[in-house]
Structures are given as C-alpha cells and as structure tokens.
Design a protein around this motif. Structure first.
Motif, mmCIF file in Angstrom:
data_model
loop_
_atom_site.group_PDB
_atom_site.id
_atom_site.type_symbol
_atom_site.label_atom_id
_atom_site.label_comp_id
_atom_site.label_asym_id
_atom_site.label_seq_id
_atom_site.Cartn_x
_atom_site.Cartn_y
_atom_site.Cartn_z
ATOM 1 N N TYR A 235 0.853 -1.202 0.000
ATOM 2 C CA TYR A 235 0.000 0.000 0.000
ATOM 3 C C TYR A 235 0.890 1.255 0.000
ATOM 4 O O TYR A 235 0.632 2.214 -0.743
ATOM 5 C CB TYR A 235 -0.925 -0.024 1.228
ATOM 6 C CG TYR A 235 -1.704 1.248 1.444
ATOM 7 C CD1 TYR A 235 -2.815 1.560 0.656
ATOM 8 C CD2 TYR A 235 -1.332 2.162 2.435
ATOM 9 C CE1 TYR A 235 -3.520 2.734 0.847
ATOM 10 C CE2 TYR A 235 -2.029 3.339 2.631
ATOM 11 C CZ TYR A 235 -3.120 3.622 1.842
ATOM 12 O OH TYR A 235 -3.819 4.791 2.023
ATOM 13 N N VAL A 236 1.961 1.213 0.802
ATOM 14 C CA VAL A 236 2.899 2.349 0.845
ATOM 15 C C VAL A 236 3.558 2.522 -0.528
ATOM 16 O O VAL A 236 3.693 3.637 -1.041
ATOM 17 C CB VAL A 236 3.962 2.152 1.958
ATOM 18 C CG1 VAL A 236 4.929 3.326 2.001
ATOM 19 C CG2 VAL A 236 3.293 1.960 3.313
ATOM 20 N N GLY A 237 3.929 1.394 -1.144
ATOM 21 C CA GLY A 237 4.528 1.446 -2.475
ATOM 22 C C GLY A 237 3.588 2.078 -3.491
ATOM 23 O O GLY A 237 4.014 2.866 -4.348
ATOM 24 N N GLU A 238 2.305 1.760 -3.384
ATOM 25 C CA GLU A 238 1.328 2.332 -4.324
ATOM 26 C C GLU A 238 1.164 3.843 -4.099
ATOM 27 O O GLU A 238 0.998 4.607 -5.050
ATOM 28 C CB GLU A 238 -0.010 1.598 -4.200
ATOM 29 C CG GLU A 238 0.082 0.215 -4.866
ATOM 30 C CD GLU A 238 -1.022 -0.746 -4.444
ATOM 31 O OE1 GLU A 238 -1.878 -0.361 -3.630
ATOM 32 O OE2 GLU A 238 -0.991 -1.897 -4.938
ATOM 33 N N LEU A 239 1.241 4.271 -2.822
ATOM 34 C CA LEU A 239 1.207 5.714 -2.532
ATOM 35 C C LEU A 239 2.419 6.412 -3.157
ATOM 36 O O LEU A 239 2.305 7.507 -3.709
ATOM 37 C CB LEU A 239 1.212 5.958 -1.021
ATOM 38 C CG LEU A 239 -0.065 5.672 -0.246
ATOM 39 C CD1 LEU A 239 0.191 5.825 1.261
ATOM 40 C CD2 LEU A 239 -1.192 6.608 -0.670
ATOM 41 N N VAL A 240 3.562 5.754 -3.059
ATOM 42 C CA VAL A 240 4.789 6.345 -3.622
ATOM 43 C C VAL A 240 4.664 6.460 -5.139
ATOM 44 O O VAL A 240 5.046 7.480 -5.730
ATOM 45 C CB VAL A 240 6.034 5.522 -3.201
ATOM 46 C CG1 VAL A 240 7.270 5.942 -3.986
ATOM 47 C CG2 VAL A 240 6.278 5.668 -1.704
ATOM 48 N N ARG A 241 4.106 5.418 -5.761
ATOM 49 C CA ARG A 241 3.909 5.491 -7.221
ATOM 50 C C ARG A 241 3.028 6.688 -7.578
ATOM 51 O O ARG A 241 3.345 7.478 -8.472
ATOM 52 C CB ARG A 241 3.257 4.188 -7.717
ATOM 53 C CG ARG A 241 3.231 4.077 -9.227
ATOM 54 C CD ARG A 241 2.032 3.285 -9.695
ATOM 55 N NE ARG A 241 0.800 3.945 -9.317
ATOM 56 C CZ ARG A 241 -0.249 3.351 -8.752
ATOM 57 N NH1 ARG A 241 -0.246 2.075 -8.490
ATOM 58 N NH2 ARG A 241 -1.311 4.047 -8.436
ATOM 59 N N GLU A 242 1.931 6.874 -6.831
ATOM 60 C CA GLU A 242 1.019 8.000 -7.075
ATOM 61 C C GLU A 242 1.740 9.340 -6.834
ATOM 62 O O GLU A 242 1.546 10.313 -7.577
ATOM 63 C CB GLU A 242 -0.188 7.866 -6.120
ATOM 64 C CG GLU A 242 -1.354 8.737 -6.480
ATOM 65 C CD GLU A 242 -2.529 8.547 -5.504
ATOM 66 O OE1 GLU A 242 -2.590 7.532 -4.769
ATOM 67 O OE2 GLU A 242 -3.388 9.453 -5.467
ATOM 68 N N ALA A 243 2.592 9.356 -5.812
ATOM 69 C CA ALA A 243 3.344 10.578 -5.487
ATOM 70 C C ALA A 243 4.320 10.938 -6.605
ATOM 71 O O ALA A 243 4.495 12.118 -6.932
ATOM 72 C CB ALA A 243 4.103 10.383 -4.176
ATOM 73 N N ILE A 244 4.943 9.926 -7.194
ATOM 74 C CA ILE A 244 5.883 10.183 -8.301
ATOM 75 C C ILE A 244 5.104 10.718 -9.501
ATOM 76 O O ILE A 244 5.529 11.671 -10.167
ATOM 77 C CB ILE A 244 6.668 8.895 -8.661
ATOM 78 C CG1 ILE A 244 7.584 8.483 -7.508
ATOM 79 C CG2 ILE A 244 7.472 9.098 -9.945
ATOM 80 C CD1 ILE A 244 8.228 7.109 -7.658
ATOM 81 N N GLU A 245 3.946 10.115 -9.756
ATOM 82 C CA GLU A 245 3.140 10.558 -10.908
ATOM 83 C C GLU A 245 2.697 12.016 -10.751
ATOM 84 O O GLU A 245 2.527 12.727 -11.727
ATOM 85 C CB GLU A 245 1.903 9.661 -11.062
ATOM 86 C CG GLU A 245 2.247 8.278 -11.603
ATOM 87 C CD GLU A 245 1.123 7.259 -11.427
ATOM 88 O OE1 GLU A 245 1.217 6.192 -12.039
ATOM 89 O OE2 GLU A 245 0.165 7.516 -10.655
ATOM 90 N N ASN A 246 2.511 12.445 -9.494
ATOM 91 C CA ASN A 246 1.943 13.781 -9.255
ATOM 92 C C ASN A 246 2.893 14.731 -8.526
ATOM 93 O O ASN A 246 2.472 15.807 -8.103
ATOM 94 C CB ASN A 246 0.624 13.632 -8.472
ATOM 95 C CG ASN A 246 -0.398 12.859 -9.276
ATOM 96 O OD1 ASN A 246 -0.906 13.361 -10.273
ATOM 97 N ND2 ASN A 246 -0.678 11.620 -8.883
ATOM 98 N N ASP A 247 4.144 14.330 -8.357
ATOM 99 C CA ASP A 247 5.179 15.159 -7.736
ATOM 100 C C ASP A 247 4.746 15.719 -6.367
ATOM 101 O O ASP A 247 4.845 16.917 -6.117
ATOM 102 C CB ASP A 247 5.572 16.303 -8.695
ATOM 103 C CG ASP A 247 6.807 17.052 -8.206
ATOM 104 O OD1 ASP A 247 7.563 16.482 -7.397
ATOM 105 O OD2 ASP A 247 7.000 18.219 -8.616
#
Ligand SMILES: NC(=O)c1ccc[n+]([C@@H]2O[C@H](COP(=O)([O-])OP(=O)(O)OC[C@H]3O[C@@H](n4cnc5c(N)ncnc54)[C@H](O)[C@@H]3O)[C@@H](O)[C@H]2O)c1
Length: 282
Positions: A235-247
């Motif tokens: 779940y944390v990894g998925e948040l990080v992916r979303e964070a990278i996509e949206n800076d």
C-alpha cells in the motif's frame, strides 16, 4: 512524471519491507527496477519473485553506507538499463541506544545508512537523471520521526536531515526537471525491528545490544507488536507510485501522528509569539 511505463528506478533497501513494496508497485506500473540491498540472499529472492510477474527487474548488492559501493551500484544500473529516472533512497535502520548509551559507532551507523546514503544517492544519481533530459523524481524515506522527535536521537537526527535535504532540494532541482518527494511513513509492517541483522562489518562488535529488560526493552517489544500489525508495505509502495506521478512534496501513510506534528508547529509558533513586538538589539 505522469507515464511511468518504461522508466527506470533504483531503489535502496529493496529486499524487504517498504523498499520491496515500492519496487513491487513501480514494477506493476511498468517501471524497470534495479533493487539494491545489503542482504544478498533476500535480494536474490525478491528479484526472483518479481521476475515471476514478468517485471523487468534486477538486483545489485551494496552497503549504501559506503559511497564506493553506492557508486558501483549506480554503474551497474547504468550498464543494465542505460538510463535512470527515479531514485528511491529508502534503506534505513532505527539503531542507536539514546542518551546515556550512545556511542560514536552507533551514531555513525545510523547517520551513514539513513542520511549520508541519501546525500550520496542524490550526488551520484542527480546528474544521471539530468543527463537524459526526460525528467525524473527523487523519493527519500524519512519517517514521521523526521517531523517530530520520537525515535532514538540518532534516528530522529538522521530523519530530520532527510526531510531538510528533500525540502531544500525541491526548489533547486525543479528547473532541472527532477521532482523531490519525502516519504514520512507511520507504522508499517516490515522487518525494521530486526534491524541488527544489517550491522555493517566495520561496526560489528562496536554496537551495543539493546537491553533485554526495562523500559527500553518494553518500548522495543511494544513497537515490534505495532509493526507486526502495521500498514501493508505494498500500500505504501502504491502511494509512492502516485506521489511520483503527481510530484507530491510529502508522502504520508496515515494521519495517526498529525496531531503531534500540529502540536510541534504550535510550540514553534508560541516561540515567535513570546518575542513578537520586541526590537532585536543589533
Ligand atoms: N516500518 C516502519 O514502521 C517505518 C516507519 C517510518 C520509516 N521507516 C523507514 O522505512 C525505511 C525502510 O525500512 P523498513 O521498515 O522497510 O525495514 P526493513 O528492515 O524491512 O527494510 C530495510 C531494508 O534496508 C536494508 N538495509 C539496511 N541497511 C542497509 C545498508 N547499509 N545498505 C543497503 N541496504 C540496507 C535491509 O537489508 C532491508 O532490506 C527505513 O528508512 C526506515 O527508517 C519505516
């Protein structure tokens, strides 16, 4: 970076816990991932499991608290993938025995793994990300204890350092097409409380073992129970992916410590209120 497909990421501390969660989530999004870790066997297992999902991943063993090993891992990433877009500085250890028990070796271990590796990671990978002109992201794992002091002093200092570095570099790297995010997790279900497995060779025998009884032992036991029931690292990894996509500048995993962070800011504000209206003597 909205479309992550075909980009390349380098993730430290990727054989376990949050790092493995991030590597998994990024590979699911079509990112080529070079997993880096000090634990060779766990790393090989993690890479083999991810390969079963057709992920384009590979592994490189390195002790990130040694700059030469981090540089060699960067060289291996460039030889394997040719480019790198995403740097995830995630490896970390709680370490430290706190006031009255701290040692130079304990401070060096925690600061070298948690902070110096982040400084060196950005120094080594920043120019590699800039070179291709396609843009990229640096994500560094701090902790909620990078915003409120609540771990060991060694840990808090290292994590405040990661937050400071990330906040400071965000503006400096934006014109170079590199976004900067800092991950401040709460309690995540990982192997973190078994961190003594990763004492680098040069510190072996110089780091005290934690006490078996008393308040520190009770704190460790309670925290172990909390991490056993913590947030899912994927779940944390998925948040990080979303964070990278949206800076995203800050990545939190939950709101548990938000009131404590509010209280810290309120105490800082009170410090200003106390001297407001006075003319500083020059
Ligand atoms: N688990 C939590 O509740 C939590 C909360 C806040 C922050 N964090 C941070 O998350 C990060 C990841 O920790 P985790 O909880 O997944 O723990 P973990 O022990 O499951 O994973 C840490 C990984 O880092 C690797 N590592 C340790 N020292 C290394 C070194 N010198 N060189 C290369 N790799 C090394 C370990 O082998 C391991 O694979 C750390 O920076 C930690 O401080 C964790």
């Amino acid at each position: 970076m909205q479309d992550l497909t075909g980009r390349t990421a380098f993730v430290t501390g990727a054989a376990s816990g949050i790092g493995l969660g991030i590597a998994t989530a990024l590979s699911h999004a079509g990112v080529n991932v070079m997993l880096c870790d000090i634990e060779g066997e766990a790393l090989a297992t993690a890479v083999a499991k991810l390969k079963l999902t057709n992920a384009n991943v590979d592994g490189v063993r390195a002790d990130v608290s040694l700059k030469a090993e981090l540089q060699a891992a960067a060289d291996a990433t460039m030889s394997r993938y040719g480019k790198v877009h995403i740097l995830v500085n995630n490896a970390g250890v709680p370490g430290g025995r706190g006031y009255g028990h701290w040692t130079d070796a304990g401070w060096h271990w925690v600061l070298d793994v948690n902070l110096m590796s982040v400084i060196w990671g950005i120094e080594i990978f920043g120019p590699l990300i800039e070179a291709h002109g396609e843009g990229g992201q640096v994500v560094s794992t701090a902790s909620v204890f990078g915003l409120i002091a609540g771990g060991s002093p060694e840990y808090d200092v290292s994590k405040y350092g990661v937050v400071a570095l990330s906040e400071g570099l965000r503006q400096a790297l934006a014109p170079r097409k590199i976004g900067v995010s800092v991950l401040c997790p709460g309690v995540v279900r990982t192997q973190i409380m078994n961190f003594r497995r990763n004492v680098p060779q040069r510190f072996v025998g110089k780091i005290d073992s934690p006490p078996m009884e008393g308040p520190v032992a009770d704190f460790i036991k309670a925290f172990q129970e909390r991490t056993n029931n913590g947030i899912d690292p994927l779940y944390v990894g998925e948040l990080v992916r979303e964070a990278i996509e949206n800076d995203w500048p800050y990545i939190f995993t939950d709101t548990e410590r938000e009131p404590m962070i509010d209280a810290r800011f309120a105490a800082i504000k009170q410090g200003f209120d106390r001297i407001r209206g006075r003319t500083p003597r020059r």
